[in-house]
Scaffold this motif. Sequence first.
Motif, PDB file in Angstrom:
ATOM      1  N   VAL A 129     -30.999 -21.723 -37.524  1.00  0.00           N
ATOM      2  CA  VAL A 129     -29.864 -22.587 -37.197  1.00  0.00           C
ATOM      3  C   VAL A 129     -29.011 -22.762 -38.450  1.00  0.00           C
ATOM      4  O   VAL A 129     -29.462 -22.489 -39.574  1.00  0.00           O
ATOM      5  CB  VAL A 129     -30.328 -23.966 -36.681  1.00  0.00           C
ATOM      6  N   PRO A 130     -27.764 -23.225 -38.307  1.00  0.00           N
ATOM      7  CA  PRO A 130     -26.936 -23.484 -39.486  1.00  0.00           C
ATOM      8  C   PRO A 130     -27.568 -24.541 -40.387  1.00  0.00           C
ATOM      9  O   PRO A 130     -27.998 -25.592 -39.920  1.00  0.00           O
ATOM     10  CB  PRO A 130     -25.619 -23.987 -38.885  1.00  0.00           C
ATOM     11  N   THR A 131     -27.622 -24.265 -41.667  1.00  0.00           N
ATOM     12  CA  THR A 131     -28.183 -25.228 -42.619  1.00  0.00           C
ATOM     13  C   THR A 131     -27.309 -26.469 -42.731  1.00  0.00           C
ATOM     14  O   THR A 131     -27.817 -27.585 -42.856  1.00  0.00           O
ATOM     15  CB  THR A 131     -28.336 -24.572 -44.004  1.00  0.00           C
ATOM     16  N   TYR A 132     -25.983 -26.262 -42.655  1.00  0.00           N
ATOM     17  CA  TYR A 132     -25.025 -27.356 -42.802  1.00  0.00           C
ATOM     18  C   TYR A 132     -24.250 -27.512 -41.489  1.00  0.00           C
ATOM     19  O   TYR A 132     -23.194 -26.911 -41.303  1.00  0.00           O
ATOM     20  CB  TYR A 132     -24.085 -27.073 -43.977  1.00  0.00           C
ATOM     21  N   PRO A 133     -24.778 -28.319 -40.573  1.00  0.00           N
ATOM     22  CA  PRO A 133     -24.254 -28.349 -39.199  1.00  0.00           C
ATOM     23  C   PRO A 133     -22.851 -28.920 -39.063  1.00  0.00           C
ATOM     24  O   PRO A 133     -22.205 -28.702 -38.034  1.00  0.00           O
ATOM     25  CB  PRO A 133     -25.276 -29.222 -38.458  1.00  0.00           C
ATOM     26  N   ASN A 134     -22.366 -29.635 -40.081  1.00  0.00           N
ATOM     27  CA  ASN A 134     -21.032 -30.238 -39.985  1.00  0.00           C
ATOM     28  C   ASN A 134     -20.013 -29.578 -40.913  1.00  0.00           C
ATOM     29  O   ASN A 134     -18.902 -30.083 -41.070  1.00  0.00           O
ATOM     30  CB  ASN A 134     -21.117 -31.732 -40.316  1.00  0.00           C
TER      31      ASN A 134
END
Length: 284
Positions: A129-134
């Motif tokens: 998954v994306p490490t930095y979701p925002n």
Amino acid sequence: METMKIGRATLMWLNGGVTHLDGGAMFGVVPKPLWSRKYPVNEKNQIELRTDPILLQVDGKNLIIDSGIGKDKLTDKEKRNFGVLEESSIEQSLEEAGLTKEDIDFVLMTHLHFDHACGLTSWDKEQLVPTYPNAKIYTSETEWNEMRNPNMRSKNTYWESNWKPVESYVHTFENSFEVLPGLRMVHTSGHSDGHSIIIFEDAGETFIHMADIMPTHAHQNVLWALAYDDFPVTSVHEKKKWMDFGYGKKAWYVFYHDAQYRAIKFDQNGEVMDHLKRVVHAYE
């Protein structure tokens, strides 16, 4: 955690892991008796190269420059071949800064080779998954295109596991892009066709992140290009251009890979005016 302030920007170095790569490859055609005077080398002819992202705080925004080697992203064979003795511990570094991964607004990717891009994705159970979701991820259009369509040589460094989970987060630019006032990314090519550098100017102060056309302080000589460079002649010309630019402004040069220095400030003649050394922790 080493910290410095340049203009209205605060820079902090996160723990992104480490590699050890062949010194001859990192200095190209430069003879070992020359480059080994400037940078330590071990008995295997390897040099230590950090993969430490820079946390940049400007105008209330949290940005990360490149993403580290990641955690549990490499096989045992890859760790051995690339001399990875320590993986990323970004969450702990961010915690020291009073932040979480959710607090990151932008990730600025100079290029997308595995040692810069593995930290873009993380394991959530058995799914990446994306490490930095925002965060919005910025890179050059050329780099993004090659990342997704590597050639027979570049497929060894452009990995689907590092781009597929973040595909919808990526924003690209062609020649240059101003991320925030005074902070810009500039497409240089050279190390990779889509390679970019990062420049910040504010209140008479400047920093330049040359990424992998000047990965360490020992690469200051404009003719010292990497054997890893796809376009070494372009690297030389771009380095000359941006070293002249930085010398004229007495700029700080900040590093992702350097195991000795986080940043060095040069005067108009290219002589060292000031520096910030990397702190070597007892557990390393």
